[in-house]
Design a protein around this motif. Structure first.
Motif, PDB file in Angstrom:
ATOM      1  N   ILE A   1       9.080  43.199  13.683  1.00 36.25           N
ATOM      2  CA  ILE A   1      10.085  43.527  12.663  1.00 36.25           C
ATOM      3  C   ILE A   1       9.339  44.012  11.429  1.00 36.25           C
ATOM      4  CG2 ILE A   1      11.896  42.619  11.169  1.00 36.25           C
ATOM      5  CD1 ILE A   1      12.132  40.418  13.567  1.00 36.25           C
TER       6      ILE A   1
ATOM      7  N   TYR B   1      18.945  34.653  13.283  1.00 35.88           N
ATOM      8  CA  TYR B   1      19.771  35.797  13.689  1.00 35.88           C
ATOM      9  C   TYR B   1      19.057  36.624  14.762  1.00 35.88           C
ATOM     10  CZ  TYR B   1      21.225  40.720  12.897  1.00 35.88           C
ATOM     11  OH  TYR B   1      21.597  42.030  13.041  1.00 35.88           O
ATOM     12  N   LYS B   2      17.781  36.928  14.536  1.00 32.41           N
ATOM     13  CA  LYS B   2      17.020  37.742  15.485  1.00 32.41           C
ATOM     14  C   LYS B   2      16.792  37.007  16.814  1.00 32.41           C
ATOM     15  CE  LYS B   2      16.318  41.711  13.541  1.00 32.41           C
ATOM     16  NZ  LYS B   2      16.829  42.930  14.190  1.00 32.41           N
TER      17      LYS B   2
ATOM     18  N   ASP C   1      23.707  44.722  17.040  1.00 29.35           N
ATOM     19  CA  ASP C   1      23.256  43.330  16.993  1.00 29.35           C
ATOM     20  C   ASP C   1      24.412  42.387  16.670  1.00 29.35           C
ATOM     21  OD1 ASP C   1      20.756  44.276  17.507  1.00 29.35           O
ATOM     22  OD2 ASP C   1      19.918  43.867  15.528  1.00 29.35           O
TER      23      ASP C   1
END
Length: 647
Positions: A31, A64-65, A471
């Motif tokens: 990221i 979240y990821k 996402d």
């Protein structure tokens, strides 16, 4: 000069490298600092970025990821429901990018300039029916041409032409005043581009051919905010006697206004438009052509705030209006967003799309094959044209040939063939579209689809937004499976969680009470006598309400329930002991409280606290899920890059 260019290049390269720096790595999934910052700043809401804030936010971002990564590993991004939902969002997100921006800006500026003026016009309509043949249409056009010639030669006046030729003769063709967006775009353009007193060229709309005479042009009156008192006509035909009787009520109220009584109070008391009466008769802001003509004219005739009209009549009844406020047309910036919305909804948007298609054809070198016409005819002969027009074609109705791979046109060096066109016809046939229309739609669709496929490459912000939606859908689907649905359906797990956490679900002290709302003190007196009888079990609450409300259903209103602190402002004002209390209010009504029982603090059962328990159980499931994810994935954070965000 060369040194400056070199320094600039070094600076730009350093920015690019900084943006590409890795800030977080989750089991090999990198990221970048730019991706992290984009999300951070979108959710920051102008908070100061400190070390503590970053430490907190980075944990939420990782959670979240992690969920998104698991969703992809589970193949949720390949499920049909996900693909379908993402495609829907992709189409919506693409809309702002599939526009000829410069052309749209011209439309906005043009609309604003027209908005600054109101125009009054009359027209002659030569109707066209959707079933007209080309010869029928030509006949109508020639009649319009002949009429225009007669008017220009002063053989007849415009008004005489309306009477003799127009197929819509309401108000002798006089449309009154209107402004931008009130008429269809071609008609509006004809009016705004014709001088006052002049007659336009023949203009075609979906209704037919028109000749338009511009009667007047004035600075826009803008919008007004008024309140009204209304006395309604009954349904059906209203004779003169009934109208006069209703008018007499309006005159009586008008006299009260003249003697200084408050408009708001009179509206609340007398207006028969009860939806506005409770607000003192107040109506929303409005401009031209939003109200009945008489109502509009009366509203705009008022000059100063506080001025009111004499009673006047519309088809709905008799009205009195008072002016609350006026506003004139503001600057372009004031109206820009509203104008854009109206362009998107109206016929102008088609012009914007046509301009875009023209641009795309140039950008991508759209070229029809030199034998295009011949090859289109081959396709035309291979299908049943009647079934095409009715949108009833099936795969069996289209003949397939070995040479269907022949080119019809190319776009950006990509060839589109006869077979592509046949497949398009089968998939996108629509009732009322003939062969040539289908071909044009095929070309347009191809250009737009190709441009859409390039959006992620051309517009980084679109790519970022689409990824966020991608996402977000994955996160929703997986959280639904792992947390929300599970908490709702896992009744055994929910019961076990509740039993383990009973101390979190406790009733505070409560009272069981009846709240009596009395219209006046006479009702209070009757209520007290009946409450005594109720205490002796001589009457029920239902008996009390029926007795007191014999004359009017508004005399006594009763609400009975169990109340905790904060549930009801009147209950909170009295002592929590069995008995009766009286509470005055700002209105004429009197509140009378009867506390029938005081309930001490106690444990709730599951049914009494189910919503809160489900919510807490969902949080518990999510916490457990994140613990497992953090064990399954290797997470590294480049703290040096992370804290470099602090300024």
């Amino acid at each position: 000069m060369t040194k400056k260019i070199i320094l600039l290049l070094i600076f730009l390269i350093s920015i690019k490298i900084t943006h590409a720096q890795e800030i977080i790595n989750i089991s090999g999934n990198s990221i970048t600092v730019q991706e992290f910052k984009n999300t951070l700043m979108k959710n920051n809401h102008n908070r100061e970025i400190t070390k503590e804030y970053l430490d907190e936010y980075v944990e939420l971002f990782i959670n979240y990821k992690l969920k998104v990564l698991q969703a992809k590993e589970m193949g949720l991004d390949r499920e049909e429901s996900f693909v379908s939902e993402l495609e829907m969002y992709r189409k919506q997100l693409a809309k702002p990018y599939l526009q000829a921006k410069e052309f749209k800006e011209d439309l906005v500026n043009e609309a604003y300039e027209r908005m600054r003026y109101d125009v009054s016009a009359s027209h002659i309509l030569f109707k066209l029916d959707e079933n007209f043949t080309p010869s029928d249409t030509l006949l109508k056009y020639n009649i319009a041409k002949k009429v225009k010639s007669r008017i220009e030669s002063k053989e007849i006046t415009f008004e005489q032409a309306v009477s003799e030729y127009s197929e819509e003769n309401f108000n002798n063709g006089n449309l009154g005043y209107f402004t931008v967006f009130d008429m269809v775009y071609p008609f509006e353009t004809a009016v705004y581009t014709t001088e006052v007193g002049g007659v336009s060229d023949i203009v075609k709309t979906q209704y037919g051919y028109h000749l338009v005479k511009v009667n007047d042009k004035r600075l826009a009156v803008g919008e007004v905010k008024v309140s009204h008192i209304m006395f309604k006509f009954p349904k059906g035909v209203v004779d003169e006697k009934s109208s006069d009787l209703i008018k007499s009520k309006a005159v009586e109220v008008y006299n009260k206004l003249n003697s200084g009584e408050d408009f708001t109070v009179l509206a609340d008391r007398y207006s028969e438009d009860r939806s506005t009466a409770v607000k003192g008769g107040e109506l929303p802001w409005f401009g031209l052509n939003k109200m009945a003509k008489e109502f509009e004219e009366a509203s705009f005739s008022l000059e100063s705030v506080g001025d009111f009209t004499q009673p006047f009549k519309t088809e709905y009844g008799w009205h009195i209006i008072i002016l609350n406020d006026k506003k004139v047309i503001g600057s372009l910036d004031d109206h820009k967003e509203d104008i854009k919305r109206k362009i998107d909804k109206g016929s102008r948007n088609l012009l914007s799309e046509l301009a875009l298609l023209k641009k795309l054809k140039l950008d991508y070198n759209f070229t029809e094959h030199k034998y295009n016409k011949y090859r289109k005819n081959i396709v035309k002969e291979s299908i049943d044209l009647d079934k095409l027009f009715a949108a009833l074609l099936t795969i069996e109705d289209i003949e397939r040939y070995e040479n269907d791979n022949r080119e019809l046109f190319s776009l950006d060096n990509i060839v589109y063939t006869q077979e592509d066109f046949k497949n398009f016809i089968l998939d996108y046939q629509e009732s009322g579209l003939d062969f040539e229309m289908m071909y044009q739609r095929f070309v347009d669709f191809t250009c737009l689809e190709y441009e859409e496929s390039k959006l992620e490459e051309k517009y980084p912000e679109y790519k970022t937004l689409l990824n966020e939606f991608r996402d977000g859908i994955l996160l929703f689907d997986l959280t639904s499976k792992m947390v929300w649905t599970k908490a709702m359906e896992d009744t055994i797990g929910l019961q076990k969680y509740f039993e383990s956490n009973r101390e979190n679900y406790i009733w505070g002290d409560r009272v069981e009470a009846n709240i009596y709302t009395c219209a006046d003190y006479k009702v209070v007196s009757k209520l007290k006598r009946l409450l005594w009888k109720k205490s002796k079990n001589m009457v029920t609450i239902k008996d009390m309400q029926e007795s007191i409300n014999k004359d009017s259903p508004m005399n006594l209103q009763i609400n009975s329930s169990k109340y905790s602190k904060g549930d009801n402002k009147f209950i909170d004002q009295v002592k929590w002991i069995k008995g009766n209390s009286q509470i005055p209010t700002e209105s004429d009504a009197i509140i009378f409280i009867e506390i029938t029982d005081v309930i001490p603090s106690s444990e709730k059962n599951l049914s009494e606290s189910k919503g809160k328990v489900i919510s807490d159980y969902q949080n518990h499931l999510e916490d457990q899920w994140l613990l497992v994810l953090r064990e399954d994935y290797v997470i590294t954070i480049n703290e040096e890059v992370l804290y470099s965000i602090i300024k």
